[in-house]
Structure formats: C-alpha cells, structure tokens
Design a protein around this motif. Structure first.
Motif, PDB file in Angstrom:
ATOM      1  N   VAL A  47      -7.511   0.581 -23.046  1.00  0.00           N
ATOM      2  CA  VAL A  47      -8.119  -0.116 -21.919  1.00  0.00           C
ATOM      3  C   VAL A  47      -8.531  -1.540 -22.271  1.00  0.00           C
ATOM      4  N   GLU A  48      -8.883  -1.806 -23.542  1.00  0.00           N
ATOM      5  CA  GLU A  48      -9.420  -3.125 -23.881  1.00  0.00           C
ATOM      6  C   GLU A  48      -8.365  -4.229 -23.854  1.00  0.00           C
ATOM      7  N   PHE A  49      -7.061  -3.872 -23.913  1.00  0.00           N
ATOM      8  CA  PHE A  49      -6.044  -4.921 -23.861  1.00  0.00           C
ATOM      9  C   PHE A  49      -5.022  -4.715 -22.735  1.00  0.00           C
ATOM     10  N   THR A  50      -5.110  -3.631 -21.987  1.00  0.00           N
ATOM     11  CA  THR A  50      -4.267  -3.435 -20.791  1.00  0.00           C
ATOM     12  C   THR A  50      -5.172  -2.970 -19.648  1.00  0.00           C
ATOM     13  N   ILE A  51      -6.130  -3.769 -19.306  1.00  0.00           N
ATOM     14  CA  ILE A  51      -7.206  -3.336 -18.404  1.00  0.00           C
ATOM     15  C   ILE A  51      -6.700  -2.814 -17.055  1.00  0.00           C
ATOM     16  N   PRO A  52      -5.858  -3.549 -16.320  1.00  0.00           N
ATOM     17  CA  PRO A  52      -5.519  -3.091 -14.961  1.00  0.00           C
ATOM     18  C   PRO A  52      -4.493  -1.967 -14.884  1.00  0.00           C
ATOM     19  N   LEU A  53      -3.982  -1.457 -16.001  1.00  0.00           N
ATOM     20  CA  LEU A  53      -2.990  -0.386 -15.935  1.00  0.00           C
ATOM     21  C   LEU A  53      -3.504   0.800 -15.115  1.00  0.00           C
ATOM     22  N   ARG A  54      -2.594   1.433 -14.380  1.00  0.00           N
ATOM     23  CA  ARG A  54      -2.993   2.528 -13.483  1.00  0.00           C
ATOM     24  C   ARG A  54      -3.643   3.687 -14.237  1.00  0.00           C
ATOM     25  N   GLU A  55      -3.199   3.954 -15.450  1.00  0.00           N
ATOM     26  CA  GLU A  55      -3.761   5.085 -16.198  1.00  0.00           C
ATOM     27  C   GLU A  55      -5.227   4.869 -16.543  1.00  0.00           C
ATOM     28  N   ASN A  56      -5.635   3.616 -16.703  1.00  0.00           N
ATOM     29  CA  ASN A  56      -7.039   3.332 -17.021  1.00  0.00           C
ATOM     30  C   ASN A  56      -7.951   3.610 -15.831  1.00  0.00           C
ATOM     31  N   TRP A  57      -7.383   3.554 -14.632  1.00  0.00           N
ATOM     32  CA  TRP A  57      -8.122   3.967 -13.442  1.00  0.00           C
ATOM     33  C   TRP A  57      -8.108   5.486 -13.291  1.00  0.00           C
ATOM     34  N   LEU A 106       0.821  -1.211   0.000  1.00  0.00           N
ATOM     35  CA  LEU A 106       0.000   0.000   0.000  1.00  0.00           C
ATOM     36  C   LEU A 106       0.855   1.260   0.000  1.00  0.00           C
ATOM     37  N   GLU A 107       2.073   1.158   0.517  1.00  0.00           N
ATOM     38  CA  GLU A 107       2.993   2.288   0.472  1.00  0.00           C
ATOM     39  C   GLU A 107       3.725   2.354  -0.864  1.00  0.00           C
ATOM     40  N   ARG A 108       4.129   1.201  -1.375  1.00  0.00           N
ATOM     41  CA  ARG A 108       4.976   1.146  -2.559  1.00  0.00           C
ATOM     42  C   ARG A 108       4.203   1.375  -3.845  1.00  0.00           C
ATOM     43  N   MET A 109       2.970   0.884  -3.931  1.00  0.00           N
ATOM     44  CA  MET A 109       2.218   0.923  -5.186  1.00  0.00           C
ATOM     45  C   MET A 109       0.846   1.555  -4.992  1.00  0.00           C
ATOM     46  N   ASN A 110       0.270   2.006  -6.091  1.00  0.00           N
ATOM     47  CA  ASN A 110      -1.078   2.594  -6.075  1.00  0.00           C
ATOM     48  C   ASN A 110      -2.103   1.499  -6.331  1.00  0.00           C
ATOM     49  N   VAL A 111      -2.467   0.777  -5.258  1.00  0.00           N
ATOM     50  CA  VAL A 111      -3.391  -0.358  -5.402  1.00  0.00           C
ATOM     51  C   VAL A 111      -4.624  -0.212  -4.510  1.00  0.00           C
ATOM     52  N   TYR A 112      -4.887   1.002  -4.045  1.00  0.00           N
ATOM     53  CA  TYR A 112      -6.081   1.186  -3.211  1.00  0.00           C
ATOM     54  C   TYR A 112      -7.355   0.890  -3.995  1.00  0.00           C
ATOM     55  N   GLN A 113      -7.322   1.061  -5.312  1.00  0.00           N
ATOM     56  CA  GLN A 113      -8.508   0.746  -6.103  1.00  0.00           C
ATOM     57  C   GLN A 113      -8.811  -0.746  -6.073  1.00  0.00           C
ATOM     58  N   GLU A 114      -7.765  -1.571  -6.084  1.00  0.00           N
ATOM     59  CA  GLU A 114      -7.979  -3.028  -5.967  1.00  0.00           C
ATOM     60  C   GLU A 114      -8.515  -3.393  -4.589  1.00  0.00           C
ATOM     61  N   VAL A 115      -8.011  -2.713  -3.566  1.00  0.00           N
ATOM     62  CA  VAL A 115      -8.487  -2.955  -2.194  1.00  0.00           C
ATOM     63  C   VAL A 115      -9.959  -2.593  -2.083  1.00  0.00           C
ATOM     64  N   PHE A 116     -10.309  -1.411  -2.555  1.00  0.00           N
ATOM     65  CA  PHE A 116     -11.701  -0.955  -2.472  1.00  0.00           C
ATOM     66  C   PHE A 116     -12.623  -1.879  -3.261  1.00  0.00           C
ATOM     67  N   LEU A 117     -12.194  -2.276  -4.451  1.00  0.00           N
ATOM     68  CA  LEU A 117     -13.033  -3.117  -5.305  1.00  0.00           C
ATOM     69  C   LEU A 117     -13.225  -4.503  -4.692  1.00  0.00           C
ATOM     70  N   SER A 118     -12.187  -5.048  -4.089  1.00  0.00           N
ATOM     71  CA  SER A 118     -12.296  -6.376  -3.467  1.00  0.00           C
ATOM     72  C   SER A 118     -13.233  -6.336  -2.259  1.00  0.00           C
ATOM     73  N   ILE A 119     -13.141  -5.250  -1.470  1.00  0.00           N
ATOM     74  CA  ILE A 119     -14.054  -5.105  -0.321  1.00  0.00           C
ATOM     75  C   ILE A 119     -15.491  -4.970  -0.800  1.00  0.00           C
ATOM     76  N   LEU A 120     -15.673  -4.180  -1.869  1.00  0.00           N
ATOM     77  CA  LEU A 120     -17.012  -3.997  -2.433  1.00  0.00           C
ATOM     78  C   LEU A 120     -17.577  -5.326  -2.940  1.00  0.00           C
ATOM     79  N   TYR A 121     -16.727  -6.125  -3.567  1.00  0.00           N
ATOM     80  CA  TYR A 121     -17.189  -7.425  -4.075  1.00  0.00           C
ATOM     81  C   TYR A 121     -17.587  -8.358  -2.929  1.00  0.00           C
ATOM     82  N   ARG A 122     -16.852  -8.269  -1.818  1.00  0.00           N
ATOM     83  CA  ARG A 122     -17.137  -9.155  -0.681  1.00  0.00           C
ATOM     84  C   ARG A 122     -18.442  -8.792   0.020  1.00  0.00           C
ATOM     85  N   ILE A 123     -18.754  -7.498   0.083  1.00  0.00           N
ATOM     86  CA  ILE A 123     -19.930  -7.080   0.851  1.00  0.00           C
ATOM     87  C   ILE A 123     -21.208  -7.045   0.013  1.00  0.00           C
ATOM     88  N   LEU A 124     -21.088  -6.979  -1.307  1.00  0.00           N
ATOM     89  CA  LEU A 124     -22.276  -6.968  -2.162  1.00  0.00           C
ATOM     90  C   LEU A 124     -22.757  -8.394  -2.422  1.00  0.00           C
TER      91      LEU A 124
END
Length: 575
Positions: free
Chosen positions: A206-216, A130-148
C-alpha cells in the motif's frame, strides 16, 4: 472450549460441634458460586478490554507506519502537486485522476455526468467509467471531501492517501480479531498483527501503490472473513446471528464494489464452503445464507455498475445457483453408509458442475456476453493447455505479477518464523480435517465411553475448518499468481498465530505422547506466542527503526517536464 464447573460437595452424616447452621450451609456454596462467576466475568471483561485496546493500537500504529514510509520514501509533503500525481504509477494514476476530476467539477452532478459520459480515457470513444471500472470509492471520497469542512486544512491528495492508510488499520484489526476468535486468546491476535507488520514486503504494498483496487478491497475482505468466522461459532443467539449476517453482507458488498477481481475471489470462497458442506463440516443453513449473500452482494454491485455484463455472466452466480438447485434435488445427501454417501457425493459434484456450466453458457448466450473470455484464455495458456493470440490474455502473460510466486518469498517469510509455524499448523490441521471428514461420512462420530472419546476422537470446529480450507485454496492461488499472494500471506499470519495458541493443535499432540494435562497445555498455549513475539521484537525492531529513519526524495525531472508541457498545450488549445 473447556469450562470450569462448580464441584458439588456432599453433605456429611455426622456434624461437628463448630459446623455452621443449615441456613448457612445452604447460602455459602451459592455465595461461592456467585463469587467465582463474578470473578470470571470481571476477568473476561478485563481481557476483552486489554485485547481490544491492543487491536486498535496496533491498527493505528500500522497506519502511521506505512504513512511514514511513504513520506520518507518520496518526501511527499515537500514535492509539487504534479510530482505527487506522477508518483501514482501505472493504473494508480488513472484511478486517482477520476477522484481529482470529481473534486474539480463545478458540482457533484456534473462530476458524475463526466464519469458516465467519459471521452478522455479512450481515444475517439465515449465510455461509462462507473460501468467499466471499480471507481465508486473515488466517487464517494470526492463527495465526502466536498461536503466536509476540511478544504482549508487538508489537500485533496492527502485526504485520499490518508483514507487508504486508515483502511490499513481496519485490515490489521480484522486480522487480529479473526485470530482471536479462532484461538480464544488475544495473544494470538497480537502475534498475527506483528507478523503482518514484520512481513510487510509480502503482506501489503500500500505504501507505494496507494490507489490500487486491492488496497481498497482487502480490508473489507478481512472484515468479511472475521464476520464469517464469528458466524460459524456454535450457540449464537438469533440476534447475534442476524447482526453477523448483516456484517457479512456489508463487507461482501464493499469488497465486490471496490475490486475488479471480486467474483473470482468469492468463487474460491464459495468452493471452500462447498467442500466443507459436502463433508458435513459446516452448518448447512449458515452455508446457504453465505451463498445467498454472495449472490445478492454481486447483483447489487451489478446494478450500481449499470448492469455490467461481466458480473451477470460470472461463474460465481452460476455456481452458487447450481449448488442451491442441486441441494433441493438431492435432499438425502447426508444420510446412509460410507459407500452410499460417497456415491451421492460424486453425483452431487457432477450435478453441480454440469448445472454451473449449463447456466453460465445459457446466460452468456442470452446476453451475448464475451467480456471475460480473455481470462479463461489466459488461464488456458498459463497452465500449458494451448497458446492464445488474444491480446489481453498475452498482456497478462507478459506481466511478472501474473507469474508464479518466487521462491525467495518463502525465505523472507521464514525469517520471522511465520512460514515454519504455518506449515506445522497446516500439516496438523489438515490431518485432523481428513479424520473428521471420514468420521462424518462414515457416521462414526459416536463413541461408547467418555474415556474413549477423550483419547480417540478428533474434533474440528466449523470456524477453524473454514479458515483451513480458505488458506489452502488461496495458497494455491498465490503459488500460481504472484499478484494474489497478498490474499494468502495476510491470512497466513492469522492461521499460524491461531494454531500456535490453539487447544485444537496442542491437545492431540500432548495426548499422543501421553503428556496431556490442562495446566501443561495452557503453559504451551500462552508461552509460545510470547516467546515468538520476543524473538520478532529482538530481531526486527532495529530494522524497522532504521527503515523509518531512512530518507529519500522523489526525483523524475523528465516526466515532470513532459507533464508540464502537456498542460501548457491543453491551455493553448482552450485559448
């Protein structure tokens, strides 16, 4: 903006026999004014409704379009889970793995603990993801998937990719709205969205590099630009201004949180604000708020990333702080004669530059920071100021994505007429900006007569001025670094469509050739985008349909076999 005002009718001196009574004479004009006002209001509501529906529809269609291309290219719904994960190439797979790790963790707390104390990413080292990389979007999305309550209906990988395809709708709507705000007509927004779609190869990947940070990040950056464009409009109500500032802050924060290059992009944005403020082309109070918002958003991200040293030592924080300090020192910067103001301006620029370097050096010295040195070494080597032996800098130099923008990009953009229109609008707006800057510095904005003002004075609205400098600076970035072209080409669609539908472009042209009338200008303003849209539809619609009907399949048996073998070895090791 031109408005229509009810003409006052003088009273006759000799009333006719059938002339209405005095009471009727007083009521009828007011009734006509009320009728005209109501008609205009209904027309504005209808226009906003139609434009809004078109914006949302185009946004959703873009999401469906890129999702369909992704499905057709890989047959994503039919391949195995391991093949789906392999399709996320290079760092894309790494980002997705953190989302999967959070999904598979026994609890959210354990998943977060696994990211904070990660010993899988780097060999023999435990790092804080969480300090080294910008992955808070993955964290938020995984939590959202678990609670929905969607686990039974939607696989985790589909929830992930559909979210990113959904952000493309936000992206297109933001571009549409920005162009609409600048030009005053939703036809401009419609053209911007269509240019974005037909130039897809150069506006998104976005259609072939979906998880890239710029697409977020880029959808939030587009929302921020739309909010800044609205903020810079004149005569905003205090409530509107406050709400817009909140929107700018939220978009800036989300953009900063989702992309590692956030500080460099916002530094370019801060430079654009600084240039325009120096030439008195933006309201100083609003520029100050934007500086503060940038600093606040970045510091909040710094806190969430466990006080990431690269953020604390960023040039953006040093630069914005320096500008605010320099402005308090030089209070009379925008007063005096032309030469006097030019002298003050040069001193102001030098003061800001010296303060920026001093503050940045001081912060890095105090905190012992060297986290972004490889970026400066890369820039030094890239532009021929000396070779470097730094591994990270040389790695960037070897990457094609960090090379110069290929020339064939312009031929593709020209096929849709985008590049031709963009250069035409850019040329005219730049001339107008230079004239306005000179007028502001020399204090020659006052003209004696209304007739002379109509013929001679060139005006440039603050929102148009900001978007002009924005597209110039990000254009220079894109020309020097191919990977950053997506910041420029998407805004190119906005800027070109705005210029094609703008009175700021066509009014001075028609006046120069002595053909200006309000009716003629409106005919050009509305007919040109319609003709361009018809041309784009005629030329590119068959190609889009062929592209959507082309079916491929993911096929990489060697990598699949390798991944299965690794999985088996891990299972044996646990036993």
């Amino acid at each position: 903006m031109t408005t229509v005002r009810q003409r006052r009718v003088g009273k006759g001196t000799e009333p006719a026999e059938d002339q209405p009574s005095e009471e009727e004479k007083n009521v009828k004009p007011d009734g006509k004014i009320l009728s005209d006002h109501t008609g205009r209001k209904l027309w504005n509501i209808l226009s906003i409704t139609v434009g809004g529906i078109a914006a949302i529809s185009l946004g959703l269609l873009t999401s469906v379009y890129v999702a369909t291309l992704h499905e057709n290219d890989l047959w994503f719904s039919n391949i195995k889970e391991v093949e789906r994960e392999i399709s996320f190439r290079t760092e894309c797979g790494l980002y997705y793995s953190y989302y999967k790790q959070m999904i598979q963790a026994p609890s959210i707390q354990q998943g977060l603990h696994g990211l904070v104390y990660d010993n899988k990413t780097e060999s023999v080292r435990t790092i804080n993801i969480l300090e080294r990389m910008n992955v808070y979007q993955e964290v938020f999305l995984s939590i959202l998937y678990r609670i929905l309550p969607i686990q039974q209906y939607l696989e985790p990988v589909y929830f992930y990719i559909y979210t990113l395809f959904g952000l493309q709708a936000v992206y297109v709507i933001a571009l549409y709205v920005t162009s609409w705000l600048l030009s005053g007509t939703w036809l401009s927004g419609l053209l911007a969205a269509c240019w974005y779609i037909t130039n897809r190869i150069d506006t998104t990947r976005v259609e072939f590099t979906i998880p890239l940070r710029e697409n977020w990040a880029l959808p939030f950056f587009a929302v921020q630009i739309a909010a800044i464009t609205y903020l810079l409009r004149a005569h905003l109500q205090p409530v509107q201004e406050k709400l817009t500032l909140v929107a700018v802050f939220m978009a800036t924060f989300l953009f900063s949180l989702t992309w590692q290059f956030n500080q460099f992009m916002m530094l370019i944005q801060a430079l654009a604000l600084f240039i325009l403020d120096c030439f008195d082309m933006l309201p100083t109070a609003k520029v100050t708020w934007l500086y503060i918002i940038q600093i606040s958003g970045l510091l909040l991200v710094c806190v969430l990333q466990f006080f990431n040293s690269m953020i604390l030592g960023s040039l953006l924080i040093s630069f914005n702080t320096s500008v605010l300090i320099a402005r308090t020192i030089q209070k009379n910067l925008k007063r005096g004669s032309l030469l006097n103001r030019l002298g003050k301006l040069i001193l102001h620029v030098l003061l800001v530059l010296c303060l920026t370097l001093t503050i940045n050096k001081f912060i890095k010295k105090i905190l012992n920071l060297e986290s972004d040195e490889h970026i400066f070494k890369f820039l030094k080597a890239k532009f021929g100021f000396g070779a470097t032996r730094d591994f990270d800098a040389n790695l960037y130099l070897c990457e094609e994505a960090f090379g110069l923008l290929p020339l064939n990009t312009f031929s593709r953009l020209s096929d849709t007429l985008l590049f031709y229109v963009y250069i035409f609008v850019l040329f005219l707006m730049t001339i107008g900006a230079v004239i306005v800057a000179f007028q502001n510095l020399s204090g020659s904005t006052q003209v004696d007569s209304m007739e002379t003002m109509e013929e001679c004075t060139v005006t440039l609205k603050p929102d148009a001025a900001y978007n002009l400098i924005h597209t110039v600076l990000f254009g220079c970035l894109a020309l020097s670094t191919m990977r950053m072209k997506y910041l420029w080409t998407s805004h190119m669609c906005v800027f070109a469509s705005f210029g094609l539908c703008s009175t700021e472009v066509w009014r001075p042209i028609l006046r120069c050739i002595h053909l200006y009338t309000s009716q003629r200008m409106h005919v050009i303003k509305y007919s040109l985008p319609i003709v361009t849209l018809l041309y784009i539809s005629y030329k590119f619609w068959p190609g889009i349909m062929d592209e959507l009907s082309e079916l491929r399949e993911f096929y990489d048996p060697d990598t699949v076999e390798l991944m299965n073998w690794i999985k088996q070895q891990e299972q044996h090791a646990h036993l």
